[in-house]
Design an enzyme around this catalytic site. Structure first.
Site, PDB file in Angstrom:
ATOM      1  CG  ASP A 187      -0.318 -18.665   4.338  1.00 38.99           C
ATOM      2  OD1 ASP A 187       0.713 -19.352   4.487  1.00 38.99           O
ATOM      3  OD2 ASP A 187      -0.328 -17.596   3.710  1.00 38.99           O
ATOM      4  CG  HIS A 192       2.887 -15.700   8.032  1.00 46.02           C
ATOM      5  ND1 HIS A 192       3.159 -14.389   7.689  1.00 46.02           N
ATOM      6  CD2 HIS A 192       2.707 -16.360   6.858  1.00 46.02           C
ATOM      7  CE1 HIS A 192       3.128 -14.267   6.366  1.00 46.02           C
ATOM      8  NE2 HIS A 192       2.858 -15.439   5.841  1.00 46.02           N
ATOM      9  CB  ILE A 207       5.733 -10.490   8.774  1.00 49.26           C
ATOM     10  CG1 ILE A 207       5.709 -11.567   7.670  1.00 49.26           C
ATOM     11  CG2 ILE A 207       7.137  -9.914   8.943  1.00 49.26           C
ATOM     12  CD1 ILE A 207       6.094 -11.060   6.284  1.00 49.26           C
ATOM     13  N   GLY A 210      -0.156 -11.222   4.598  1.00 49.67           N
ATOM     14  CA  GLY A 210      -0.732 -10.126   3.833  1.00 49.67           C
ATOM     15  C   GLY A 210      -2.232 -10.270   3.671  1.00 49.67           C
TER      16      GLY A 210
END
Length: 284
Positions: A187, A192, A207, A210
């Site tokens: 990803d 991120h 962040i 998830g």
């Protein structure tokens, strides 16, 4: 109309071959924070090739997320990726994932729901090897501004937590560099990793993925409530309820019930702000 539900649902599945070996498994586990302490026998099951087992949430990165990206390019789906959020994730295990494998992935749009101001697209991936089915994965993709097309509203899955104290509470610290390591499993979203991109998206700093929180939570449940036995996991689902930042701590509350563990995940440093909700691990 950006979303043509009938066309998307009628489209033929997108098929492709995927493969993985112990290096992919080890990298994924390290991205979840495995390996602390490095010589702990329980952690070596995640990090040492001679003792390796596979956490079932590896299913979400096998093939580097090919199914999710392919699903959003399916016929009838024409959306602005800036309006896309990963709303929820579920996996069903048909048998334990082998340490080394080669399989066929078949991905399709399984459902399109009209939530009024948004649409929810369910992207289903079925993976099988020569010995038969391995896992089925559903990603619930929330697309802002694409509702109102007159479609079915779809189910509202909410799990009421037991009205008692959790049976177990675990805290899992997220290392500062953890998102940088986790993204190597496929990803590459700069949200991120790149502070400037994160600010454009409305965040102070990058962040955590998830799906990294998702994997960390399953590891906490397996290591404690399931005695470290990954083969006991039958299914695992969650709703992404909020964000967490590298450097923060996940608080994982668990309630044991027959055949399943209900879970709530929050961010300790932000007054237990929700991170994962409606989370259930079904097990043997």
């Amino acid at each position: 109309m950006p979303i043509d539900a009938a066309k998307a649902l009628a489209a033929a599945p997108r098929q492709g071959d995927i493969a993985w070996d112990h290096k992919d498994i080890q990298l994924y586990h390290l991205g979840l924070g495995a390996g602390l302490p490095a010589t702990d026998p329980d952690e070596l099951r995640y990090t040492l090739e001679s003792k390796l087992h596979v956490l079932p949430s590896f299913a979400t990165v096998a093939g580097a997320g090919m199914a999710m990206l392919g699903g959003l390019a399916a016929p009838g789906i024409d959306v602005n990726l800036a309006a896309v959020l990963h709303g929820g994730q579920s996996i069903e295990l048909h048998r334990p994932i082998p340490v080394k494998g080669r399989a066929t992935s078949s991905a399709k749009v399984a459902a399109v729901y009209d939530k009024g101001k948004a649409a929810v697209i369910v992207l289903r991936t079925e993976v099988a090897d020569p010995d038969g089915p391995l896992w089925t994965s559903d990603a619930q993709i929330f697309v802002k501004g694409e509702g109102g097309f007159g479609g079915e509203r779809g189910p509202s899955v909410r799990n009421e937590l037991p009205k008692r104290a959790p049976d177990r509470v675990e805290e899992r610290h997220i290392r500062e560099e953890q998102a940088l390591l986790y993204r190597l499993s496929g990803d590459w979203n700069p949200l991120h990793a790149d502070p400037e991109f994160a600010k454009l998206a409305g965040f102070d700093r990058p962040i955590l993925h998830g799906l990294c929180s998702y994997g960390m939570t399953l590891k906490a449940v397996v290591d404690t409530a399931l005695g470290g036995d990954v083969s006991r996991v039958r299914a695992y689902r969650t709703r992404f309820a909020g964000i967490v930042f590298p450097g923060e701590t996940l608080r994982v509350r668990m309630w044991r019930e027959p055949g399943r563990v209900q879970v709530s995940v929050t961010a300790v440093e932000r007054d237990d702000a929700p991170v994962l909700a409606d989370t259930v691990v079904e097990h043997a």
